[in-house]
Design a protein around this motif. Structure first.
Motif, mmCIF file in Angstrom:
data_model
loop_
_atom_site.group_PDB
_atom_site.id
_atom_site.type_symbol
_atom_site.label_atom_id
_atom_site.label_comp_id
_atom_site.label_asym_id
_atom_site.label_seq_id
_atom_site.Cartn_x
_atom_site.Cartn_y
_atom_site.Cartn_z
ATOM 1 N N GLY A 164 -42.389 -23.308 -2.821
ATOM 2 C CA GLY A 164 -43.683 -23.374 -2.216
ATOM 3 C C GLY A 164 -43.821 -24.464 -1.010
ATOM 4 O O GLY A 164 -45.019 -24.541 -0.302
ATOM 5 N N GLY A 165 -42.573 -24.696 -0.655
ATOM 6 C CA GLY A 165 -42.742 -25.660 0.546
ATOM 7 C C GLY A 165 -41.481 -25.362 1.660
ATOM 8 O O GLY A 165 -40.509 -24.855 1.075
ATOM 9 N N CYS A 206 -41.398 -32.111 4.062
ATOM 10 C CA CYS A 206 -41.764 -30.965 3.347
ATOM 11 C C CYS A 206 -43.272 -30.428 3.731
ATOM 12 O O CYS A 206 -44.037 -31.345 3.339
ATOM 13 C CB CYS A 206 -41.509 -30.809 1.921
ATOM 14 S SG CYS A 206 -39.851 -30.991 1.719
ATOM 15 N N GLY A 265 -46.347 -27.214 3.083
ATOM 16 C CA GLY A 265 -46.675 -26.187 2.279
ATOM 17 C C GLY A 265 -46.456 -24.750 2.848
ATOM 18 O O GLY A 265 -46.774 -24.602 4.046
ATOM 19 N N CYS A 266 -45.901 -23.623 2.222
ATOM 20 C CA CYS A 266 -45.718 -22.420 2.810
ATOM 21 C C CYS A 266 -46.913 -21.838 3.400
ATOM 22 O O CYS A 266 -48.041 -21.967 3.020
ATOM 23 C CB CYS A 266 -45.098 -21.540 1.804
ATOM 24 S SG CYS A 266 -43.436 -22.074 1.148
ATOM 25 N N THR A 267 -46.821 -20.913 4.342
ATOM 26 C CA THR A 267 -48.019 -20.517 5.170
ATOM 27 C C THR A 267 -48.101 -18.932 4.942
ATOM 28 O O THR A 267 -49.134 -18.310 5.328
ATOM 29 C CB THR A 267 -47.953 -20.802 6.703
ATOM 30 O OG1 THR A 267 -46.586 -20.055 7.108
ATOM 31 C CG2 THR A 267 -47.951 -22.259 7.081
ATOM 32 N N TYR A 301 -45.136 -18.502 -5.354
ATOM 33 C CA TYR A 301 -44.043 -18.819 -4.702
ATOM 34 C C TYR A 301 -42.804 -19.016 -5.590
ATOM 35 O O TYR A 301 -43.209 -19.439 -6.551
ATOM 36 C CB TYR A 301 -44.201 -20.079 -3.900
ATOM 37 C CG TYR A 301 -44.890 -19.714 -2.712
ATOM 38 C CD1 TYR A 301 -45.050 -18.887 -1.389
ATOM 39 C CD2 TYR A 301 -46.374 -20.356 -2.547
ATOM 40 C CE1 TYR A 301 -45.659 -18.774 -0.608
ATOM 41 C CE2 TYR A 301 -47.103 -20.365 -1.597
ATOM 42 C CZ TYR A 301 -46.977 -19.225 -0.459
ATOM 43 O OH TYR A 301 -47.777 -18.985 0.506
ATOM 44 N N SER A 322 -41.689 -20.978 7.672
ATOM 45 C CA SER A 322 -42.774 -21.279 6.488
ATOM 46 C C SER A 322 -42.750 -20.181 5.797
ATOM 47 O O SER A 322 -43.840 -20.326 4.821
ATOM 48 C CB SER A 322 -44.222 -21.784 7.394
ATOM 49 O OG SER A 322 -44.551 -20.617 8.064
#
Length: 113
Positions: free
Chosen positions: A18-19, A32, A34-36, A45, A62
């Protein structure tokens, strides 16, 4: 980033699920983030995004992989609940079982045999 003795290599450590690793600058190490990418309802994720190799490359750092939770199936960009298989053709949809009890005398029983 610049260390005490000059330049220091940017971190290439993989982030948690998730990162993704953000950019590294002359004055700061990468961290790190957070995923976008948006994920559908019922998804999580399933891994980290990419590491930042250099300016402008690649464009989708991302974006993290995702998977459907539980028994849901991935269909395109969605997570859907599985549908039960229909009954096979010619098979009964409902099976009914019952038990009957009859009372009779020995003479009546002998006559039935």
């Amino acid at each position: 980033p610049a260390g005490a003795g000059g330049c220091e290599r940017c971190s290439e450590a993989v982030c948690q699920t998730g990162g993704y690793r953000g950019p590294c600058t002359v004055s700061a190490q990468s961290v790190c983030l957070g995923c976008t990418n948006a994920i559908p309802t019922g998804a999580v994720y399933s891994g980290p995004g990419g590491a930042y190799p250099g300016p402008g490359e690649p464009f989708d750092l991302s974006v993290c992989p995702w998977a459907c939770e539980g028994a849901r199936d991935r269909v395109g960009g969605a997570c859907v609940s599985p549908t039960p298989a229909p009954a096979a053709s010619g098979s009964p949809a409902v099976v009914v079982t019952f038990t009957a009890s009859l009372q009779m005398s020995a003479a009546q029983f002998g006559a039935v045999r």
